[in-house]
Design a protein around this motif. Structure first.
Motif, PDB file in Angstrom:
ATOM      1  N   MET A   1       3.525 -20.021 -12.308  1.00  0.00           N
ATOM      2  CA  MET A   1       4.441 -21.563 -13.173  1.00  0.00           C
ATOM      3  C   MET A   1       6.013 -20.780 -12.893  1.00  0.00           C
ATOM      4  SD  MET A   1       6.914 -23.002 -14.577  1.00  0.00           S
ATOM      5  CE  MET A   1       6.402 -22.870 -16.599  1.00  0.00           C
ATOM      6  N   ILE A   2       6.840 -21.669 -11.764  1.00  0.00           N
ATOM      7  CA  ILE A   2       7.708 -21.518 -11.338  1.00  0.00           C
ATOM      8  C   ILE A   2       9.118 -22.417 -11.869  1.00  0.00           C
ATOM      9  CG2 ILE A   2       9.573 -21.380  -9.558  1.00  0.00           C
ATOM     10  CD1 ILE A   2       6.696 -20.942  -7.653  1.00  0.00           C
ATOM     11  N   VAL A   3       9.572 -21.239 -13.136  1.00  0.00           N
ATOM     12  CA  VAL A   3      10.721 -21.775 -13.353  1.00  0.00           C
ATOM     13  C   VAL A   3      12.340 -22.209 -12.626  1.00  0.00           C
ATOM     14  CG1 VAL A   3      12.447 -21.689 -15.546  1.00  0.00           C
ATOM     15  CG2 VAL A   3       9.815 -22.216 -15.757  1.00  0.00           C
ATOM     16  N   VAL A   4      13.127 -22.643 -12.692  1.00  0.00           N
ATOM     17  CA  VAL A   4      13.952 -23.504 -11.740  1.00  0.00           C
ATOM     18  C   VAL A   4      15.498 -23.720 -12.703  1.00  0.00           C
ATOM     19  CG1 VAL A   4      15.093 -24.799  -9.634  1.00  0.00           C
ATOM     20  CG2 VAL A   4      13.094 -23.818  -9.705  1.00  0.00           C
ATOM     21  N   THR A   5      15.980 -21.991 -12.929  1.00  0.00           N
ATOM     22  CA  THR A   5      16.913 -23.122 -13.568  1.00  0.00           C
ATOM     23  C   THR A   5      18.428 -23.544 -12.991  1.00  0.00           C
ATOM     24  OG1 THR A   5      18.177 -20.569 -13.310  1.00  0.00           O
ATOM     25  CG2 THR A   5      16.803 -20.703 -15.369  1.00  0.00           C
ATOM     26  N   GLY A   6      18.751 -24.122 -13.551  1.00  0.00           N
ATOM     27  CA  GLY A   6      20.005 -25.691 -12.520  1.00  0.00           C
ATOM     28  C   GLY A   6      19.299 -25.638 -11.619  1.00  0.00           C
ATOM     29  N   GLY A   7      18.424 -26.891 -12.670  1.00  0.00           N
ATOM     30  CA  GLY A   7      17.653 -27.637 -11.521  1.00  0.00           C
ATOM     31  C   GLY A   7      18.297 -29.085 -10.961  1.00  0.00           C
ATOM     32  N   THR A   8      18.863 -29.114 -11.373  1.00  0.00           N
ATOM     33  CA  THR A   8      19.764 -30.854 -11.267  1.00  0.00           C
ATOM     34  C   THR A   8      20.969 -30.228  -9.778  1.00  0.00           C
ATOM     35  OG1 THR A   8      21.104 -30.618 -13.238  1.00  0.00           O
ATOM     36  CG2 THR A   8      19.167 -32.230 -13.137  1.00  0.00           C
ATOM     37  N   GLY A  23       3.044 -27.900  -3.845  1.00  0.00           N
ATOM     38  CA  GLY A  23       1.971 -28.047  -4.855  1.00  0.00           C
ATOM     39  C   GLY A  23       2.362 -26.790  -5.738  1.00  0.00           C
ATOM     40  N   GLU A  24       3.620 -26.307  -5.889  1.00  0.00           N
ATOM     41  CA  GLU A  24       3.559 -25.085  -6.955  1.00  0.00           C
ATOM     42  C   GLU A  24       3.749 -25.802  -8.387  1.00  0.00           C
ATOM     43  OE1 GLU A  24       3.416 -22.261  -6.660  1.00  0.00           O
ATOM     44  OE2 GLU A  24       3.504 -21.860  -4.859  1.00  0.00           O
ATOM     45  N   THR A  25       3.557 -25.774  -9.176  1.00  0.00           N
ATOM     46  CA  THR A  25       3.808 -25.702 -10.862  1.00  0.00           C
ATOM     47  C   THR A  25       5.005 -25.562 -10.931  1.00  0.00           C
ATOM     48  OG1 THR A  25       1.574 -25.708 -11.287  1.00  0.00           O
ATOM     49  CG2 THR A  25       3.398 -26.445 -13.322  1.00  0.00           C
ATOM     50  N   VAL A  26       5.785 -26.799 -11.535  1.00  0.00           N
ATOM     51  CA  VAL A  26       7.259 -26.630 -11.205  1.00  0.00           C
ATOM     52  C   VAL A  26       7.575 -26.679 -13.030  1.00  0.00           C
ATOM     53  CG1 VAL A  26       9.805 -26.500 -10.042  1.00  0.00           C
ATOM     54  CG2 VAL A  26       7.834 -26.149  -8.536  1.00  0.00           C
ATOM     55  N   GLU A  60       7.832 -20.777 -20.897  1.00  0.00           N
ATOM     56  CA  GLU A  60       6.357 -20.805 -21.561  1.00  0.00           C
ATOM     57  C   GLU A  60       5.319 -20.657 -19.839  1.00  0.00           C
ATOM     58  OE1 GLU A  60       3.293 -22.476 -24.967  1.00  0.00           O
ATOM     59  OE2 GLU A  60       5.046 -22.944 -24.605  1.00  0.00           O
ATOM     60  N   GLY A  61       4.909 -19.578 -19.956  1.00  0.00           N
ATOM     61  CA  GLY A  61       3.361 -19.593 -19.069  1.00  0.00           C
ATOM     62  C   GLY A  61       4.217 -19.419 -17.828  1.00  0.00           C
ATOM     63  N   ALA A  62       4.944 -19.346 -17.787  1.00  0.00           N
ATOM     64  CA  ALA A  62       5.949 -19.018 -16.187  1.00  0.00           C
ATOM     65  C   ALA A  62       6.088 -17.332 -15.642  1.00  0.00           C
ATOM     66  CB  ALA A  62       6.987 -19.019 -15.960  1.00  0.00           C
ATOM     67  N   THR A  63       5.280 -17.105 -14.221  1.00  0.00           N
ATOM     68  CA  THR A  63       5.596 -16.213 -13.648  1.00  0.00           C
ATOM     69  C   THR A  63       6.403 -15.827 -12.546  1.00  0.00           C
ATOM     70  OG1 THR A  63       4.245 -16.920 -12.125  1.00  0.00           O
ATOM     71  CG2 THR A  63       2.278 -15.951 -13.561  1.00  0.00           C
ATOM     72  N   ALA A  64       6.865 -17.003 -12.240  1.00  0.00           N
ATOM     73  CA  ALA A  64       8.659 -16.012 -11.324  1.00  0.00           C
ATOM     74  C   ALA A  64       9.715 -17.758 -12.050  1.00  0.00           C
ATOM     75  CB  ALA A  64       8.445 -17.064  -9.817  1.00  0.00           C
ATOM     76  N   LEU A  65      11.324 -16.724 -11.987  1.00  0.00           N
ATOM     77  CA  LEU A  65      11.927 -17.943 -12.506  1.00  0.00           C
ATOM     78  C   LEU A  65      12.843 -17.248 -11.256  1.00  0.00           C
ATOM     79  CD1 LEU A  65      13.714 -18.961 -14.641  1.00  0.00           C
ATOM     80  CD2 LEU A  65      14.615 -16.326 -14.868  1.00  0.00           C
ATOM     81  N   PHE A  66      12.999 -18.292 -11.034  1.00  0.00           N
ATOM     82  CA  PHE A  66      15.099 -18.722  -9.881  1.00  0.00           C
ATOM     83  C   PHE A  66      16.386 -18.764 -11.039  1.00  0.00           C
ATOM     84  CE2 PHE A  66      17.926 -21.691  -8.011  1.00  0.00           C
ATOM     85  CZ  PHE A  66      18.483 -20.482  -6.862  1.00  0.00           C
ATOM     86  N   LEU A  67      17.025 -18.009 -10.690  1.00  0.00           N
ATOM     87  CA  LEU A  67      18.535 -17.808 -12.275  1.00  0.00           C
ATOM     88  C   LEU A  67      19.234 -17.847 -11.700  1.00  0.00           C
ATOM     89  CD1 LEU A  67      18.716 -16.963 -14.950  1.00  0.00           C
ATOM     90  CD2 LEU A  67      18.479 -14.446 -14.313  1.00  0.00           C
ATOM     91  N   LEU A  68      19.587 -18.200 -11.550  1.00  0.00           N
ATOM     92  CA  LEU A  68      21.801 -18.943 -11.906  1.00  0.00           C
ATOM     93  C   LEU A  68      22.740 -17.611 -12.356  1.00  0.00           C
ATOM     94  CD1 LEU A  68      22.074 -22.792 -11.943  1.00  0.00           C
ATOM     95  CD2 LEU A  68      21.336 -21.024  -9.672  1.00  0.00           C
ATOM     96  N   VAL A  69      23.247 -17.300 -11.573  1.00  0.00           N
ATOM     97  CA  VAL A  69      24.760 -16.770 -12.620  1.00  0.00           C
ATOM     98  C   VAL A  69      25.191 -17.454 -13.877  1.00  0.00           C
ATOM     99  CG1 VAL A  69      27.131 -15.627 -12.416  1.00  0.00           C
ATOM    100  CG2 VAL A  69      25.053 -14.921 -10.883  1.00  0.00           C
ATOM    101  N   ALA A  70      24.977 -17.639 -14.960  1.00  0.00           N
ATOM    102  CA  ALA A  70      25.209 -18.410 -16.151  1.00  0.00           C
ATOM    103  C   ALA A  70      25.485 -17.974 -17.292  1.00  0.00           C
ATOM    104  CB  ALA A  70      25.008 -19.920 -15.992  1.00  0.00           C
TER     105      ALA A  70
END
Length: 273
Positions: A1-8, A23-26, A60-70
């Motif tokens: 699962m990929i977590v995207v911060t700043g998702g909006t 097809g990724e779980t996001v 929870e359950g994430a394997t990858a993270l897209f991270l903002l400078v915040a």
């Protein structure tokens, strides 16, 4: 699962949609987010990067993270990510972290924390984004007028959709660990030229007005810390040769040229009508 911060945001919204299509779980994360803000099948979690302890449910359950400078605690964020099992972090930083690290100490600090974290990581240093032109939206809609300082200083602004596409590729592919990419558009353009491209997209005249540095400072200070305002004005008005150079990294990763500002203007013209 990929977590995207700043998702909006301008990059995050596009990234979430692209990952979901592939097809990724996001999980999309933002301070104010609801299920209506994300595509079907994407989990939306409200959380604040300024409060790392509150990120646990999102990670929870994430394997990858897209991270903002915040926020001001990158180590705290990265510890939460590691505890959740995240093994890959892609950081959206700023080109200024490399060209002006003292002025962009916040971004440079996030990069340093990431390098020391032990996670597999990639840094995306974005140049100025085409979406900065949204600052003109109201004045263009109401008065067909765009104002900016340094009318004829050119910078290779990047389309945020290209930043999102690069992020998606790096998150999903191997071979990018420990690498820093600089993301720019395919050509340097001036504020005057960008206003003209917007006028062409609208098929209507848009008057360009050059602001003084002082006027631009006052406008930026409404939503930026003073140190960031001065650093931004320095790049816009007195860019280094590196800051004006076009990087090949977008094309290298995506296998196609970066999109020009004119294409962004056409795609986003409804916001200015």
């Amino acid at each position: 699962m990929i977590v995207v911060t700043g998702g909006t945001g301008n990059v995050g919204r596009s990234l979430v949609a692209k990952l979901a299509r592939e097809g990724e779980t996001v999980t999309a994360v933002a301070r104010h987010i609801t299920p209506e803000d994300v595509p079907s099948g994407v989990r939306a979690v409200a959380a604040d990067l300024a409060r790392p302890a509150g990120l646990a449910p999102a990670l929870e359950g994430a394997t990858a993270l897209f991270l903002l400078v915040a926020g001001d605690d990158p180590e705290g964020i990265l510890k939460q990510a590691a505890a959740a099992g995240v093994t890959k972090v892609v950081l959206l930083s700023s080109q200024g972290a490399g060209t002006r690290p003292h002025e962009y100490a916040h971004a440079a600090g996030f990069e340093a924390a990431l390098a020391a974290s032990g996670a597999a990581f990639t840094v995306l240093r974005s140049g100025g984004m085409a979406s900065n032109a949204f600052a003109w939206a109201e004045s263009v809609r109401l008065h067909r007028r765009a104002a900016a300082p340094f009318a004829d200083v050119a910078l290779p602004f990047v389309d945020p959709d290209d930043v999102a596409a690069v992020a998606a590729a790096v998150l999903r592919q191997d071979g990018h660990d420990g690498v820093t990419y600089t993301l720019t558009g395919p050509a340097a353009t001036t504020p005057r030229q960008r206003a003209a491209a917007l006028a062409h997209a609208l098929a209507e005249p848009v008057t360009f007005v050059e602001q003084s540095r002082e006027k631009a400072r006052a406008q930026l200070a409404r939503f930026m810390p003073s140190a960031v305002v001065e650093a931004t004005l320095s790049i816009l008005g007195e860019p280094t040769a590196e800051e004006q150079s076009v990087s090949a990294d977008v094309e290298r990763i995506l296998g196609r040229p970066a999109a020009p500002f004119a294409a962004w203007a056409v795609r986003n013209a409804p916001a200015f009508r």
